[in-house]
Write a protein that holds these residues in place. Sequence first.
Motif, mmCIF file in Angstrom:
data_model
loop_
_atom_site.group_PDB
_atom_site.id
_atom_site.type_symbol
_atom_site.label_atom_id
_atom_site.label_comp_id
_atom_site.label_asym_id
_atom_site.label_seq_id
_atom_site.Cartn_x
_atom_site.Cartn_y
_atom_site.Cartn_z
ATOM 1 N N VAL A 160 -4.454 33.494 2.987
ATOM 2 C CA VAL A 160 -3.945 34.260 1.844
ATOM 3 C C VAL A 160 -2.717 33.572 1.266
ATOM 4 C CG1 VAL A 160 -4.813 36.502 2.616
ATOM 5 C CG2 VAL A 160 -2.542 35.779 3.298
ATOM 6 N N TYR A 161 -2.424 33.917 0.023
ATOM 7 C CA TYR A 161 -1.245 33.396 -0.662
ATOM 8 C C TYR A 161 -0.386 34.583 -1.057
ATOM 9 C CZ TYR A 161 1.620 30.702 -3.915
ATOM 10 O OH TYR A 161 2.669 30.094 -4.562
ATOM 11 N N ALA A 162 0.836 34.648 -0.541
ATOM 12 C CA ALA A 162 1.754 35.741 -0.858
ATOM 13 C C ALA A 162 3.181 35.253 -0.678
ATOM 14 C CB ALA A 162 1.500 36.946 0.041
ATOM 15 N N GLY A 163 4.081 35.782 -1.484
ATOM 16 C CA GLY A 163 5.483 35.405 -1.362
ATOM 17 C C GLY A 163 5.722 33.936 -1.645
ATOM 18 N N GLY A 164 4.866 33.338 -2.440
ATOM 19 C CA GLY A 164 5.026 31.938 -2.797
ATOM 20 C C GLY A 164 4.568 30.954 -1.743
ATOM 21 N N ALA A 165 3.833 31.419 -0.738
ATOM 22 C CA ALA A 165 3.379 30.521 0.332
ATOM 23 C C ALA A 165 2.007 30.966 0.845
ATOM 24 C CB ALA A 165 4.388 30.515 1.476
ATOM 25 N N TYR A 166 1.303 30.017 1.425
ATOM 26 C CA TYR A 166 0.044 30.329 2.088
ATOM 27 C C TYR A 166 0.336 30.855 3.487
ATOM 28 C CZ TYR A 166 -2.400 27.929 -1.632
ATOM 29 O OH TYR A 166 -2.888 27.574 -2.846
ATOM 30 N N MET A 167 -0.499 31.782 3.947
ATOM 31 C CA MET A 167 -0.345 32.377 5.275
ATOM 32 C C MET A 167 -1.621 32.200 6.081
ATOM 33 S SD MET A 167 1.113 36.176 4.783
ATOM 34 C CE MET A 167 2.746 36.581 4.309
ATOM 35 N N ASP A 168 -1.436 31.873 7.337
ATOM 36 C CA ASP A 168 -2.546 31.903 8.284
ATOM 37 C C ASP A 168 -2.761 33.355 8.708
ATOM 38 O OD1 ASP A 168 -2.461 29.121 8.225
ATOM 39 O OD2 ASP A 168 -1.460 28.939 10.169
ATOM 40 N N LEU A 169 -3.997 33.702 9.066
ATOM 41 C CA LEU A 169 -4.306 35.013 9.631
ATOM 42 C C LEU A 169 -5.231 34.829 10.827
ATOM 43 C CD1 LEU A 169 -5.004 37.116 6.400
ATOM 44 C CD2 LEU A 169 -2.906 37.049 7.757
ATOM 45 N N ILE A 170 -5.145 35.752 11.761
ATOM 46 C CA ILE A 170 -6.035 35.745 12.921
ATOM 47 C C ILE A 170 -7.061 36.852 12.737
ATOM 48 C CG2 ILE A 170 -6.231 36.057 15.414
ATOM 49 C CD1 ILE A 170 -3.374 34.993 15.673
ATOM 50 N N MET A 171 -8.332 36.502 12.911
ATOM 51 C CA MET A 171 -9.401 37.490 12.830
ATOM 52 C C MET A 171 -9.559 38.156 14.199
ATOM 53 S SD MET A 171 -11.810 39.207 11.425
ATOM 54 C CE MET A 171 -12.336 38.512 9.866
ATOM 55 N N HIS A 172 -9.575 39.483 14.170
ATOM 56 C CA HIS A 172 -9.871 40.306 15.345
ATOM 57 C C HIS A 172 -11.091 41.150 14.990
ATOM 58 C CE1 HIS A 172 -5.585 39.395 15.582
ATOM 59 N NE2 HIS A 172 -5.658 39.601 16.879
ATOM 60 N N SER A 173 -11.865 41.543 15.991
ATOM 61 C CA SER A 173 -13.016 42.389 15.698
ATOM 62 C C SER A 173 -13.280 43.361 16.840
ATOM 63 C CB SER A 173 -14.269 41.543 15.453
ATOM 64 O OG SER A 173 -14.685 40.934 16.655
ATOM 65 N N LEU A 174 -13.937 44.455 16.456
ATOM 66 C CA LEU A 174 -14.389 45.463 17.401
ATOM 67 C C LEU A 174 -15.835 45.782 17.048
ATOM 68 C CD1 LEU A 174 -13.678 47.559 19.660
ATOM 69 C CD2 LEU A 174 -13.103 49.148 17.802
ATOM 70 N N LEU A 175 -16.717 45.732 18.043
ATOM 71 C CA LEU A 175 -18.127 46.042 17.848
ATOM 72 C C LEU A 175 -18.413 47.473 18.296
ATOM 73 C CD1 LEU A 175 -19.704 42.745 19.210
ATOM 74 C CD2 LEU A 175 -19.001 43.288 16.863
#
Length: 181
Positions: A160-175
């Motif tokens: 994502v791009y926010a606050g003038g910078a790109y951000m990494d994100l971690i995907m979590h999931s629940l089945l």
Amino acid sequence: MEEFPVLFTDRLKLRELNDGDILVLLSIFSNPHTMKYYGSDVMEGLEEAEGMVMSFRNGFENQQVFRWGIERRDNGEIIGTCGFHNRAKRVRRIEMGYELNEDEEGKGYMTEAMSAIIPFAFDHLHVNRIGALIHPNNLPSRKLVKRLGFQEEGLLREYVYAGGAYMDLIMHSLLKREWPL
């Protein structure tokens, strides 16, 4: 589903957001602390909060977004929101998001709210998978989803791009088969 579902927990009422909630939404979403890891910029005015309520309403009408206002039952105060977005009905997948007023953090409200909406997704929206995208440095959020049984899947670089910078994100999931714990 024609009417927005209202859910209750011991301390909370989860209900549809309305125009009467615009000022409190603005206060939450304009707080830099709350938005630090949110993946979007802070709100700057009432028009943005009005647009958010309208967007949630339209998303529900399309059965793509289900976003509850988190209301304390003891005083009727909205303290945050939680819910689902990015519904992929055909493949039975959805993503969740949430935020809380800074003053209400650490009191167990979000665990309580999430414990109500997760079974709603599995039982009423008939999804098999709930995803949560979380900034790597947002340790309280990562602990929350882990406590709820989510598994960490991997890093999405510059997602994502926010606050003038790109951000990494971690995907979590629940089945569905993993719930309840």
